[in-house]
Design a protein around this motif. Structure first.
Motif, short mmCIF file in Angstrom:
data_model
loop_
_atom_site.label_atom_id
_atom_site.label_comp_id
_atom_site.label_asym_id
_atom_site.label_seq_id
_atom_site.Cartn_x
_atom_site.Cartn_y
_atom_site.Cartn_z
N HIS A 123 79.32 41.02 95.78
CA HIS A 123 80.57 40.31 96.07
C HIS A 123 80.32 39.32 97.22
CE1 HIS A 123 83.04 42.73 93.39
NE2 HIS A 123 82.46 43.82 93.86
N ALA A 125 76.06 46.81 95.33
CA ALA A 125 77.32 46.40 94.71
C ALA A 125 78.14 45.57 95.68
CB ALA A 125 78.11 47.64 94.26
N MET A 126 78.17 45.97 96.94
CA MET A 126 78.91 45.20 97.93
C MET A 126 78.28 43.82 98.14
SD MET A 126 79.89 48.29 100.61
CE MET A 126 80.59 47.18 101.85
N GLU A 162 86.65 48.09 94.80
CA GLU A 162 86.04 49.27 94.19
C GLU A 162 84.71 49.62 94.84
OE1 GLU A 162 83.57 46.28 93.07
OE2 GLU A 162 85.74 46.14 92.78
N SER A 163 83.93 48.60 95.19
CA SER A 163 82.61 48.86 95.77
C SER A 163 82.73 49.38 97.20
CB SER A 163 81.76 47.58 95.73
OG SER A 163 81.54 47.17 94.40
N LEU A 167 76.02 49.62 90.09
CA LEU A 167 76.52 50.99 90.14
C LEU A 167 76.29 51.76 88.84
CD1 LEU A 167 79.95 50.43 91.94
CD2 LEU A 167 77.78 51.16 92.96
N ASP A 224 85.83 43.72 94.48
CA ASP A 224 85.19 44.16 95.74
C ASP A 224 85.84 45.41 96.30
OD1 ASP A 224 87.46 43.30 97.30
OD2 ASP A 224 86.24 42.13 98.68
N ALA A 279 78.26 43.70 90.41
CA ALA A 279 78.46 44.92 91.20
C ALA A 279 78.46 46.15 90.30
CB ALA A 279 79.77 44.84 91.99
N MET A 280 79.12 46.04 89.14
CA MET A 280 79.16 47.17 88.24
C MET A 280 77.77 47.48 87.68
SD MET A 280 82.18 48.36 88.37
CE MET A 280 81.87 47.94 90.10
N GLY A 301 82.07 53.02 95.87
CA GLY A 301 80.75 52.71 95.32
C GLY A 301 79.88 53.94 95.11
N LYS A 351 75.53 51.43 96.32
CA LYS A 351 76.78 50.95 96.90
C LYS A 351 76.55 49.66 97.67
CE LYS A 351 80.62 52.14 99.96
NZ LYS A 351 81.48 53.22 100.48
#
Length: 299
Positions: A248, A244-245, A19-20, A81, A17, A77-78, A24, A241
């Motif tokens: 999580h 991706a958030m 990283e996002s 992105l 989390d 999440a990846m 992101g 972004k």
């Protein structure tokens, strides 16, 4: 170069989390542009607090299965992105989430905070020498906000960058490689204050409270910031972004342009991301911020 793209970016984070929230837009932008974007996450985030009541059983003080669940969230999440290269330092579960500073978990068996920096860095050296990134992104020496795993991630990332370049060091890990530029995650204070002003004006109905600028990691005076990613195109990657958030789900609740962690305190979701150049030379004219982390790097 084993068929890798000309531009190669490596990010080192403490937990799924991070990283996002921090990068992101940056990750989505460079992945979409064809750069090789690689993420190394140092722990599974086993000690995190769980937001959804239906998943509370995952927590460390109950089933202690949150780490595996968060690995799945990270994969989702990846995907949002467009990043296909994401891995855990030393393999999944090699280093355990240390919890907040000063708790007993800091020193439990396998805690990342207790790991020998050089031993942990060796795992990252192998990744650096294999991927040969020109740019590395990680935290500042305080880890942004003082979390032990964030501080340790900074130490390990910076040490690995040094060791990867040393000719005599561990040639079994690959041929030496020097990273041209190292950036630390930052947020300019003026941007944070403006974001919270928007949040207060909106009323943040989805959250019972509002955080403060001091709750945002890596806030510094504006002049410390040397690079800004997303200006003029942040909205293009904002949806990625936010998605991706949202992936999580145990850690983050997103409401439009705002989000909250487990404390239920709303804060702005930034669609521009900011950095301080810690190692290397800026590719921007004197007094200006870079708009490309690869600026000035020969590719």
């Amino acid at each position: 170069m084993n068929g890798l793209p000309a531009r190669r970016l490596l990010l080192v984070h403490a937990h799924p989390d991070d990283e996002s929230i921090n990068n992101g837009v940056t990750m989505a932008k460079y992945a979409a542009e064809g750069a090789h974007v690689a993420l190394v996450t140092c722990t599974l985030g086993e000690e995190g607090e769980v937001i959804p009541a239906g998943l509370a059983h995952l927590a460390a003080d109950r089933d202690d299965t949150l780490g595996a669940h968060r690995a799945g969230e990270l994969a989702d999440a990846m995907a949002a992105l467009g990043v296909t290269d994401h891995r855990f330092l030393g393999g999944p579960g090699r280093f355990r989430d240390s919890g907040m500073m000063g708790v007993p978990q800091n020193h439990r068996a396998g805690a990342f905070w207790d790991a020998d920096v050089d031993e942990a860095a060796a795992h990252l050296v192998e990744v650096i020498r294999r991927l040969r990134p020109q740019v590395l992104v990680t935290y500042d020496p305080q880890g942004g906000y003082g979390h032990p795993d964030h501080i340790q991630a900074h130490r390990v990332a910076m040490r690995a960058a040094e060791l990867a370049a040393e000719q005599p060091y561990r040639r079994d890990l690959g041929e030496p490689h020097t990273i041209a530029k190292v950036y630390w995650n930052r947020v300019p204070r003026s941007v944070v204050e403006e974001g919270f002003a928007r949040l207060r004006a909106a009323g943040a109905p989805a959250f019972p409270g509002v955080a403060t600028p001091d709750d945002v990691p890596g806030v510094v005076p504006d002049e410390r910031v040397t690079a800004e990613i997303g200006a003029g195109e942040g909205e293009r990657y904002a949806a990625a972004k936010a998605a991706a958030m949202r992936a999580h789900v145990t850690q983050i609740a997103v409401d439009g342009p705002f989000f909250a962690l487990s404390n239920d305190l709303g804060q702005p979701l930034f669609t521009r991301e900011y950095y301080e150049l810690a190692v290397g030379r800026s590719g921007a004219p004197a007094g200006e911020r870079e708009s490309d982390l690869f600026a000035g790097v020969g590719v």
